[in-house]
Design a protein around this motif. Structure first.
Motif, PDB file in Angstrom:
ATOM      1  N   ASP A 127       0.871  -1.181   0.000  1.00 61.79           N
ATOM      2  CA  ASP A 127       0.000   0.000   0.000  1.00 61.79           C
ATOM      3  C   ASP A 127       0.904   1.226   0.000  1.00 61.79           C
ATOM      4  N   ALA A 128       0.944   1.916  -1.138  1.00 63.19           N
ATOM      5  CA  ALA A 128       1.829   3.070  -1.258  1.00 63.19           C
ATOM      6  C   ALA A 128       1.341   4.256  -0.434  1.00 63.19           C
ATOM      7  N   ASP A 129       0.030   4.387  -0.282  1.00 61.33           N
ATOM      8  CA  ASP A 129      -0.512   5.513   0.478  1.00 61.33           C
ATOM      9  C   ASP A 129      -0.187   5.387   1.967  1.00 61.33           C
ATOM     10  N   SER A 135       7.582  -6.588   1.543  1.00 60.86           N
ATOM     11  CA  SER A 135       8.765  -7.442   1.642  1.00 60.86           C
ATOM     12  C   SER A 135      10.029  -6.590   1.548  1.00 60.86           C
ATOM     13  N   VAL A 136      11.104  -7.138   2.090  1.00 65.58           N
ATOM     14  CA  VAL A 136      12.431  -6.535   1.968  1.00 65.58           C
ATOM     15  C   VAL A 136      13.362  -7.627   1.457  1.00 65.58           C
ATOM     16  N   THR A 137      13.873  -7.441   0.266  1.00 69.86           N
ATOM     17  CA  THR A 137      14.713  -8.459  -0.345  1.00 69.86           C
ATOM     18  C   THR A 137      15.972  -7.816  -0.918  1.00 69.86           C
ATOM     19  N   GLY A 138      16.844  -8.662  -1.437  1.00 71.82           N
ATOM     20  CA  GLY A 138      18.013  -8.183  -2.153  1.00 71.82           C
ATOM     21  C   GLY A 138      17.935  -8.622  -3.601  1.00 71.82           C
ATOM     22  N   ASN A 160      21.140   7.796  -3.398  1.00 72.99           N
ATOM     23  CA  ASN A 160      21.232   6.366  -3.702  1.00 72.99           C
ATOM     24  C   ASN A 160      19.893   5.657  -3.554  1.00 72.99           C
ATOM     25  N   LEU A 161      18.801   6.417  -3.505  1.00 68.73           N
ATOM     26  CA  LEU A 161      17.459   5.836  -3.434  1.00 68.73           C
ATOM     27  C   LEU A 161      16.688   6.153  -4.705  1.00 68.73           C
ATOM     28  N   THR A 162      16.098   5.128  -5.298  1.00 68.78           N
ATOM     29  CA  THR A 162      15.228   5.323  -6.453  1.00 68.78           C
ATOM     30  C   THR A 162      13.936   4.554  -6.234  1.00 68.78           C
ATOM     31  N   ALA A 163      12.878   5.044  -6.852  1.00 66.80           N
ATOM     32  CA  ALA A 163      11.572   4.398  -6.742  1.00 66.80           C
ATOM     33  C   ALA A 163      11.124   3.917  -8.117  1.00 66.80           C
ATOM     34  N   ILE A 164      10.525   2.740  -8.135  1.00 69.34           N
ATOM     35  CA  ILE A 164       9.889   2.210  -9.341  1.00 69.34           C
ATOM     36  C   ILE A 164       8.396   2.114  -9.036  1.00 69.34           C
ATOM     37  N   PRO A 165       7.639   3.169  -9.336  1.00 67.82           N
ATOM     38  CA  PRO A 165       6.225   3.215  -8.952  1.00 67.82           C
ATOM     39  C   PRO A 165       5.395   2.047  -9.481  1.00 67.82           C
ATOM     40  N   SER A 166       5.640   1.619 -10.711  1.00 72.39           N
ATOM     41  CA  SER A 166       4.836   0.541 -11.291  1.00 72.39           C
ATOM     42  C   SER A 166       5.012  -0.777 -10.545  1.00 72.39           C
ATOM     43  N   GLU A 167       6.150  -0.928  -9.863  1.00 71.91           N
ATOM     44  CA  GLU A 167       6.423  -2.145  -9.098  1.00 71.91           C
ATOM     45  C   GLU A 167       6.248  -1.928  -7.596  1.00 71.91           C
ATOM     46  N   LEU A 168       5.880  -0.707  -7.202  1.00 70.49           N
ATOM     47  CA  LEU A 168       5.768  -0.331  -5.790  1.00 70.49           C
ATOM     48  C   LEU A 168       7.051  -0.671  -5.033  1.00 70.49           C
ATOM     49  N   PRO A 204       8.896  10.758  -7.598  1.00 65.95           N
ATOM     50  CA  PRO A 204       7.527  10.228  -7.649  1.00 65.95           C
ATOM     51  C   PRO A 204       6.926  10.162  -6.253  1.00 65.95           C
ATOM     52  N   PRO A 205       5.588  10.157  -6.149  1.00 67.59           N
ATOM     53  CA  PRO A 205       4.926  10.111  -4.835  1.00 67.59           C
ATOM     54  C   PRO A 205       5.372   8.946  -3.965  1.00 67.59           C
ATOM     55  N   LEU A 206       5.761   7.835  -4.569  1.00 71.12           N
ATOM     56  CA  LEU A 206       6.195   6.680  -3.789  1.00 71.12           C
ATOM     57  C   LEU A 206       7.393   7.029  -2.906  1.00 71.12           C
ATOM     58  N   CYS A 207       8.154   8.040  -3.297  1.00 70.82           N
ATOM     59  CA  CYS A 207       9.307   8.443  -2.493  1.00 70.82           C
ATOM     60  C   CYS A 207       8.900   9.004  -1.132  1.00 70.82           C
ATOM     61  N   ASP A 208       7.625   9.299  -0.940  1.00 72.49           N
ATOM     62  CA  ASP A 208       7.159   9.698   0.387  1.00 72.49           C
ATOM     63  C   ASP A 208       7.362   8.566   1.387  1.00 72.49           C
TER      64      ASP A 208
END
Length: 217
Positions: A127-129, A135-138, A160-168, A204-208
Protein backbone atom coordinates in the motif's frame (compact mmCIF):
# COMPACT_ATOMS: atom_id res chain seq x y z
CA UNK A 1 21.00 -0.66 7.54
CA UNK A 2 22.89 -2.64 4.90
CA UNK A 3 26.45 -1.66 4.26
CA UNK A 4 27.03 0.66 1.34
CA UNK A 5 29.88 0.39 -1.08
CA UNK A 6 30.81 3.46 -3.08
CA UNK A 7 32.95 3.45 -6.19
CA UNK A 8 34.52 6.41 -7.90
CA UNK A 9 33.74 7.14 -11.53
CA UNK A 10 35.99 8.99 -13.92
CA UNK A 11 34.04 10.40 -16.88
CA UNK A 12 35.94 11.49 -19.94
CA UNK A 13 33.12 12.95 -21.98
CA UNK A 14 32.77 15.80 -24.41
CA UNK A 15 30.56 18.64 -23.23
CA UNK A 16 27.61 17.91 -25.54
CA UNK A 17 27.70 14.17 -24.95
CA UNK A 18 27.93 14.63 -21.19
CA UNK A 19 24.96 17.01 -21.14
CA UNK A 20 22.90 14.58 -23.22
CA UNK A 21 23.65 11.70 -20.84
CA UNK A 22 23.14 13.76 -17.70
CA UNK A 23 19.75 14.92 -18.99
CA UNK A 24 18.65 11.44 -20.00
CA UNK A 25 19.94 9.22 -17.20
CA UNK A 26 18.16 9.69 -13.91
CA UNK A 27 20.71 7.57 -12.14
CA UNK A 28 23.79 9.43 -13.23
CA UNK A 29 23.39 12.71 -11.44
CA UNK A 30 26.98 12.29 -10.25
CA UNK A 31 28.44 12.70 -13.73
CA UNK A 32 30.71 15.72 -13.77
CA UNK A 33 30.15 17.58 -17.02
CA UNK A 34 33.13 19.56 -18.31
CA UNK A 35 32.85 23.31 -18.06
CA UNK A 36 32.95 25.51 -21.12
CA UNK A 37 36.64 26.17 -20.49
CA UNK A 38 37.58 22.58 -19.83
CA UNK A 39 37.74 19.45 -21.91
CA UNK A 40 37.51 16.89 -19.12
CA UNK A 41 36.86 16.50 -15.40
CA UNK A 42 37.50 13.97 -12.71
CA UNK A 43 35.50 13.00 -9.62
CA UNK A 44 37.85 10.22 -8.61
CA UNK A 45 39.76 7.21 -9.84
CA UNK A 46 38.16 4.15 -11.38
CA UNK A 47 38.56 0.85 -9.61
CA UNK A 48 39.33 -1.11 -12.77
CA UNK A 49 42.60 -1.23 -14.67
CA UNK A 50 42.84 0.41 -18.07
CA UNK A 51 42.72 -1.67 -21.22
CA UNK A 52 42.58 -1.02 -24.93
CA UNK A 53 40.23 -2.91 -27.21
CA UNK A 54 39.44 -3.02 -30.88
CA UNK A 55 35.81 -3.05 -31.98
CA UNK A 56 34.12 -6.30 -31.06
CA UNK A 57 36.87 -7.41 -28.67
CA UNK A 58 36.20 -8.60 -25.14
CA UNK A 59 37.96 -6.67 -22.33
CA UNK A 60 41.17 -8.22 -21.11
CA UNK A 61 40.67 -6.90 -17.57
CA UNK A 62 37.48 -8.25 -16.05
CA UNK A 63 34.09 -9.23 -17.37
CA UNK A 64 35.24 -11.75 -19.95
CA UNK A 65 32.65 -14.29 -18.83
CA UNK A 66 29.55 -12.13 -19.11
CA UNK A 67 30.18 -9.36 -21.64
CA UNK A 68 26.87 -9.30 -23.59
CA UNK A 69 26.93 -9.59 -27.37
CA UNK A 70 24.58 -6.58 -27.48
CA UNK A 71 27.25 -4.32 -25.98
CA UNK A 72 30.05 -2.96 -28.20
CA UNK A 73 33.20 -2.52 -26.13
CA UNK A 74 34.21 0.63 -28.00
CA UNK A 75 30.91 2.51 -27.50
CA UNK A 76 28.93 3.94 -24.62
CA UNK A 77 26.46 1.36 -23.22
CA UNK A 78 24.00 4.22 -22.75
CA UNK A 79 23.52 4.54 -26.50
CA UNK A 80 22.13 0.98 -26.70
CA UNK A 81 18.89 0.13 -24.85
CA UNK A 82 19.39 -3.52 -25.79
CA UNK A 83 22.85 -3.47 -24.24
CA UNK A 84 21.51 -2.01 -20.99
CA UNK A 85 18.79 -4.65 -20.84
CA UNK A 86 21.35 -7.38 -21.49
CA UNK A 87 23.53 -6.05 -18.68
CA UNK A 88 20.59 -6.03 -16.29
CA UNK A 89 19.56 -9.52 -17.31
CA UNK A 90 23.08 -10.86 -16.83
CA UNK A 91 23.35 -9.39 -13.34
CA UNK A 92 19.85 -10.57 -12.47
CA UNK A 93 20.93 -14.19 -12.84
CA UNK A 94 22.85 -13.92 -9.55
CA UNK A 95 20.63 -14.88 -6.64
CA UNK A 96 23.06 -14.11 -3.81
CA UNK A 97 25.05 -11.09 -2.69
CA UNK A 98 28.29 -13.03 -2.78
CA UNK A 99 28.00 -14.19 -6.39
CA UNK A 100 26.74 -10.76 -7.44
CA UNK A 101 29.73 -9.01 -5.87
CA UNK A 102 32.16 -11.56 -7.29
CA UNK A 103 31.28 -10.76 -10.91
CA UNK A 104 34.08 -8.86 -12.60
CA UNK A 105 33.32 -5.31 -13.80
CA UNK A 106 32.99 -4.52 -17.48
CA UNK A 107 35.10 -1.78 -19.02
CA UNK A 108 33.80 0.35 -21.90
CA UNK A 109 35.77 2.88 -23.92
CA UNK A 110 38.96 2.47 -21.91
CA UNK A 111 37.37 3.11 -18.52
CA UNK A 112 35.12 5.97 -19.55
CA UNK A 113 32.34 3.65 -18.32
CA UNK A 114 32.74 0.85 -15.80
CA UNK A 115 29.65 -1.32 -15.29
CA UNK A 116 29.34 -3.93 -12.58
CA UNK A 117 26.80 -6.11 -10.82
CA UNK A 118 25.78 -4.64 -7.45
CA UNK A 119 23.56 -5.99 -4.71
CA UNK A 120 20.57 -3.73 -4.03
CA UNK A 121 18.18 -3.52 -1.13
CA UNK A 122 14.66 -3.72 -2.56
CA UNK A 123 11.66 -2.69 -0.44
CA UNK A 124 8.29 -3.59 -1.93
CA UNK A 125 5.10 -1.98 -0.67
CA UNK A 126 1.59 -3.41 -0.64
CA UNK A 127 0.00 0.00 0.00
CA UNK A 128 1.83 3.07 -1.26
CA UNK A 129 -0.51 5.51 0.48
CA UNK A 130 0.02 3.93 3.88
CA UNK A 131 3.64 2.94 3.13
CA UNK A 132 2.89 -0.63 4.13
CA UNK A 133 5.92 -2.82 3.53
CA UNK A 134 5.21 -6.11 1.79
CA UNK A 135 8.77 -7.44 1.64
CA UNK A 136 12.43 -6.54 1.97
CA UNK A 137 14.71 -8.46 -0.35
CA UNK A 138 18.01 -8.18 -2.15
CA UNK A 139 18.53 -8.18 -5.91
CA UNK A 140 21.53 -8.13 -8.17
CA UNK A 141 21.32 -5.17 -10.55
CA UNK A 142 23.60 -3.62 -13.15
CA UNK A 143 25.19 -0.36 -12.01
CA UNK A 144 27.75 2.13 -13.22
CA UNK A 145 30.72 3.18 -11.11
CA UNK A 146 29.91 6.58 -9.64
CA UNK A 147 29.67 8.30 -6.26
CA UNK A 148 26.45 8.58 -4.26
CA UNK A 149 25.28 10.15 -1.05
CA UNK A 150 23.40 8.29 1.68
CA UNK A 151 19.83 9.49 1.27
CA UNK A 152 18.76 7.49 4.33
CA UNK A 153 21.07 9.74 6.36
CA UNK A 154 19.52 12.86 4.84
CA UNK A 155 22.25 13.36 2.25
CA UNK A 156 20.44 13.87 -1.02
CA UNK A 157 23.13 15.03 -3.44
CA UNK A 158 23.36 12.15 -5.93
CA UNK A 159 20.86 10.14 -3.90
CA UNK A 160 21.23 6.37 -3.70
CA UNK A 161 17.46 5.84 -3.43
CA UNK A 162 15.23 5.32 -6.45
CA UNK A 163 11.57 4.40 -6.74
CA UNK A 164 9.89 2.21 -9.34
CA UNK A 165 6.22 3.22 -8.95
CA UNK A 166 4.84 0.54 -11.29
CA UNK A 167 6.42 -2.14 -9.10
CA UNK A 168 5.77 -0.33 -5.79
CA UNK A 169 9.48 -0.64 -5.06
CA UNK A 170 12.09 1.63 -3.51
CA UNK A 171 15.63 0.50 -4.28
CA UNK A 172 18.73 1.43 -2.32
CA UNK A 173 21.90 1.19 -4.39
CA UNK A 174 24.52 3.42 -5.99
CA UNK A 175 24.71 3.91 -9.76
CA UNK A 176 21.68 1.82 -10.66
CA UNK A 177 19.55 0.02 -11.45
CA UNK A 178 20.46 0.26 -15.12
CA UNK A 179 18.06 -0.81 -17.82
CA UNK A 180 16.61 0.35 -21.11
CA UNK A 181 15.18 3.37 -19.27
CA UNK A 182 18.75 4.57 -18.72
CA UNK A 183 19.47 4.96 -22.44
CA UNK A 184 20.14 8.39 -23.92
CA UNK A 185 16.89 9.65 -25.40
CA UNK A 186 14.60 7.76 -23.01
CA UNK A 187 11.81 9.74 -21.40
CA UNK A 188 13.09 10.92 -18.00
CA UNK A 189 11.08 9.45 -15.15
CA UNK A 190 9.05 7.11 -17.32
CA UNK A 191 10.08 4.04 -15.31
CA UNK A 192 11.88 5.14 -12.16
CA UNK A 193 12.61 8.31 -10.26
CA UNK A 194 15.27 9.51 -7.85
CA UNK A 195 14.12 10.00 -4.27
CA UNK A 196 15.51 13.44 -3.41
CA UNK A 197 14.17 16.99 -3.13
CA UNK A 198 14.54 19.38 -6.03
CA UNK A 199 15.32 16.79 -8.70
CA UNK A 200 14.02 16.97 -12.27
CA UNK A 201 11.75 15.26 -13.02
CA UNK A 202 10.33 15.52 -9.49
CA UNK A 203 10.55 12.52 -7.18
CA UNK A 204 7.53 10.23 -7.65
CA UNK A 205 4.93 10.11 -4.84
CA UNK A 206 6.19 6.68 -3.79
CA UNK A 207 9.31 8.44 -2.49
CA UNK A 208 7.16 9.70 0.39
CA UNK A 209 7.75 6.19 1.74
CA UNK A 210 11.53 6.56 1.55
CA UNK A 211 12.04 6.83 5.32
CA UNK A 212 10.01 3.66 5.82
CA UNK A 213 12.10 1.92 3.17
CA UNK A 214 15.29 3.04 4.90
CA UNK A 215 14.15 1.61 8.23
CA UNK A 216 12.79 -1.63 6.78
CA UNK A 217 14.84 -4.79 7.35
Amino acid sequence: MPRRTTWAYRPALGRAHCRDIAASLLLLGAIGCPSESSTSTSTGESTSSSSTHESGDVPTSGGTSWFPAECPVDASPFLRPDCLEALRSACGQHDSESTCAAEEPLVFLDEQYVVRCSWAKVVKFSDADACTVASVTGRCEASIDTTCSNACAGEFLNSNLTAIPSELEIIEMCGGPLGSWSAVGSEPGAYLGVCAPGVKPPAPPLCDCASVACAAE
